[in-house]
Design a protein around this motif. Structure first.
Motif, short mmCIF file in Angstrom:
data_model
loop_
_atom_site.label_atom_id
_atom_site.label_comp_id
_atom_site.label_asym_id
_atom_site.label_seq_id
_atom_site.Cartn_x
_atom_site.Cartn_y
_atom_site.Cartn_z
N ASP A 1 -3.36 -2.40 -13.25
CA ASP A 1 -3.28 -1.13 -12.20
C ASP A 1 -4.99 -0.11 -12.46
OD1 ASP A 1 -0.95 -2.11 -12.12
OD2 ASP A 1 0.10 -0.04 -13.31
N ALA A 2 -5.26 -0.19 -12.72
CA ALA A 2 -6.68 0.97 -13.52
C ALA A 2 -7.87 -0.03 -12.73
CB ALA A 2 -7.42 0.88 -14.93
N LYS A 3 -7.77 -1.59 -12.21
CA LYS A 3 -8.72 -1.94 -11.81
C LYS A 3 -8.30 -1.85 -10.27
CE LYS A 3 -10.44 -5.28 -14.84
NZ LYS A 3 -10.28 -6.79 -15.66
N ALA A 4 -7.18 -1.63 -10.10
CA ALA A 4 -6.60 -1.88 -8.43
C ALA A 4 -6.65 -0.53 -8.53
CB ALA A 4 -5.23 -2.42 -8.48
N ILE A 5 -6.83 0.55 -9.02
CA ILE A 5 -6.96 1.86 -7.72
C ILE A 5 -8.91 1.78 -8.04
CG2 ILE A 5 -7.16 4.29 -9.09
CD1 ILE A 5 -4.71 3.75 -10.86
N LEU A 6 -9.27 1.68 -8.74
CA LEU A 6 -11.15 1.34 -8.72
C LEU A 6 -11.81 0.72 -6.97
CD1 LEU A 6 -12.50 1.42 -11.95
CD2 LEU A 6 -12.30 3.15 -11.08
N SER A 7 -11.20 0.31 -7.27
CA SER A 7 -11.14 -1.30 -5.93
C SER A 7 -10.28 -0.69 -4.64
CB SER A 7 -10.37 -2.73 -6.06
OG SER A 7 -10.93 -3.20 -5.14
N LEU A 8 -9.62 0.21 -4.87
CA LEU A 8 -9.00 0.61 -3.33
C LEU A 8 -10.35 2.04 -3.51
CD1 LEU A 8 -5.33 0.45 -4.22
CD2 LEU A 8 -6.96 -0.87 -2.08
N ALA A 9 -10.28 2.42 -3.85
CA ALA A 9 -10.98 3.67 -4.16
C ALA A 9 -12.26 3.80 -3.69
CB ALA A 9 -11.12 4.68 -5.72
N ALA A 10 -12.82 2.87 -3.92
CA ALA A 10 -14.20 2.37 -3.86
C ALA A 10 -14.99 2.03 -1.63
CB ALA A 10 -15.18 1.46 -4.83
N GLY A 11 -13.84 1.17 -2.26
CA GLY A 11 -13.41 0.52 -0.42
C GLY A 11 -12.95 1.51 0.32
N GLN A 12 -12.38 2.67 -0.34
CA GLN A 12 -11.72 3.63 0.97
C GLN A 12 -13.12 4.57 0.89
OE1 GLN A 12 -8.35 6.25 -0.96
NE2 GLN A 12 -8.71 7.55 1.48
N LEU A 13 -13.70 4.60 -0.01
CA LEU A 13 -15.13 5.82 0.09
C LEU A 13 -16.28 5.28 0.74
CD1 LEU A 13 -16.70 8.39 -1.21
CD2 LEU A 13 -17.48 7.21 -3.05
N ALA A 14 -16.10 4.10 0.69
CA ALA A 14 -17.60 3.48 1.40
C ALA A 14 -17.07 3.01 2.82
CB ALA A 14 -17.22 2.13 1.20
N SER A 15 -15.66 2.74 3.37
CA SER A 15 -15.39 3.13 5.02
C SER A 15 -15.46 4.37 4.83
CB SER A 15 -13.71 2.78 4.58
OG SER A 15 -13.53 3.07 6.04
N SER A 16 -15.28 5.65 4.49
CA SER A 16 -15.23 6.84 4.87
C SER A 16 -16.42 7.34 5.13
CB SER A 16 -14.61 7.40 4.21
OG SER A 16 -13.01 7.27 3.90
N ILE A 17 -17.91 6.93 3.99
CA ILE A 17 -18.94 7.04 3.95
C ILE A 17 -19.73 6.41 5.96
CG2 ILE A 17 -21.50 6.53 3.35
CD1 ILE A 17 -19.90 7.23 0.76
N SER A 18 -19.04 5.13 5.75
CA SER A 18 -19.89 5.07 6.96
C SER A 18 -19.48 4.92 8.14
CB SER A 18 -19.23 3.22 6.95
OG SER A 18 -19.42 2.56 5.99
N VAL A 19 -17.71 5.63 7.60
CA VAL A 19 -17.76 6.55 9.60
C VAL A 19 -18.19 8.05 9.45
CG1 VAL A 19 -15.46 7.49 10.79
CG2 VAL A 19 -15.28 5.42 9.31
N ALA A 20 -18.73 8.60 8.28
CA ALA A 20 -18.91 10.09 8.12
C ALA A 20 -20.88 9.66 8.72
CB ALA A 20 -19.07 10.35 7.18
N ALA A 21 -21.58 8.80 8.02
CA ALA A 21 -23.06 8.60 8.68
C ALA A 21 -22.61 8.63 10.26
CB ALA A 21 -23.25 6.99 8.41
#
Length: 339
Positions: A80-100
């Motif tokens: 569960d901890a690894k799944a949360i980290l993976s989802l958080a990193a992916g969501q953060l990268a996607s949001s940064i790309s949109v913000a950029a």
């Protein structure tokens, strides 16, 4: 005298028929209960010796099952901890790309980190970081880490595949400040930056360790209680054996004294209409000794009819007409003579 001779016929007394009876059991009850009872008596020493082994096996099985359960629980927590980290990193990268693409400012990136950190199952121990193309941290939450401006690949030792392959490397174990962490890195589009999500392993397994501690405590208490019960059981068993031995020795001495003195001991339970005879009493009359209680009628049957009636004697005692018994009477011997 004719009546007495009839009583003296071979096999006519209840005592001679007692060979077909068990101690306190008769008929179907004997057929059903006695075999099981005999087997239980035969197996008792084995059962007594097997109790410690059974308790040890019980404790080992409980410990093994609980250990497997806790390890499965640990795997679930880690997954569960690894799944949360993976989802958080992916969501953060996607949001940064949109913000950029929208031309966001560094302040907006920090606000984005704070917002994602408050979402989902992210705890206080989680760290979110945004880096540039050289993996230099440009924004981090919480800012108390002091990582801003430092190189992420230098902070997270042993995580080189993360910075080369991003999401494809999955979640890896890294060393940060001498401690074990889980880290997930997701590269933004165009590889002009990266988003990372990290958490210390101590924080991930903190609740699980408390569960392990509780289970170990309960197991130790259970084992301690069973050991105390086992000790008490063997102590009680030893005292029971000693008491049985003392009783048997005293009983044998009394029987020997009664036999040598040609005396017989009667224990008359008038409420239930039962009598107990010592072995010397059976020996004097030539009957097979029996540990079971005799009935009123069985004893009265071998008393000479001219010498008294036990029923009448019992009624006089109950009516308090007499307070002791001093009676002389003849009884039928097993060979037919009167004693």
């Amino acid at each position: 005298m004719a009546k007495a001779d009839a009583w003296g016929a071979p096999g006519g007394t209840a005592f001679e028929r007692r060979e077909a009876r068990s101690d306190g059991l008769a008929g179907n009850a004997r057929l059903i209960a006695e075999p099981a009872y005999r087997r239980l008596l035969a197996a008792e020493p084995l059962l007594r010796r097997s109790i410690p082994a059974l308790i040890i096996i019980f404790l080992v099985v409980i410990a093994a099952l609980r250990f497997l359960s806790l390890m499965n629980e640990r795997d679930d927590v880690e997954r569960d901890a690894k799944a949360i980290l993976s989802l958080a990193a992916g969501q953060l990268a996607s949001s940064i790309s949109v913000a950029a693409n929208l031309g966001s400012t560094p302040g907006a990136t920090q606000d984005l980190l704070e917002g994602i950190s408050r979402q989902g199952a992210m705890g206080r121990s989680h760290v979110l970081a945004v880096t540039d193309s050289a993996f230099k941290i440009v924004a981090v939450t919480p800012q108390s880490t002091g990582w801003e401006g430092r190189s992420l690949d230098a902070i997270a030792q042993g995580g080189q595949p993360l910075f080369m392959f991003g999401d494809r490397a999955g979640v890896m174990e890294v060393r940060i400040g001498g401690l074990d962490w889980y880290a997930a890195v997701s590269l933004t589009n165009g590889r002009n930056g990266a988003a990372a999500a990290l958490v210390p392993q101590d924080a991930v397994f903190d609740t699980w360790r408390k569960t392990v501690s509780l289970n170990v405590t309960l197991f130790v208490l259970t084992a301690g209680v069973l050991i105390v019960i086992l000790y008490a059981y063997f102590g009680q068993a030893a005292r029971a054996l000693a008491a049985d031995r003392i009783y048997l020795e005293a009983h044998q001495r009394i029987d020997m004294a009664l036999v040598r003195g040609r005396c017989g001991l009667w224990d008359w339970d008038m409420v239930r209409g039962k009598m107990y005879w010592s072995r010397s009493m059976y020996d004097m009359l030539g009957y097979e000794p029996c540990d079971a209680m005799l009935s009123f009628g069985e004893v009265d049957e071998i008393i000479h009819p001219e010498d008294g009636d036990l029923f009448q004697l019992a009624n006089r005692i109950v009516a308090r007409e007499i307070d002791h018994i001093d009676q002389v009477f003849r009884m039928r011997h097993a060979d037919g003579q009167w004693v």
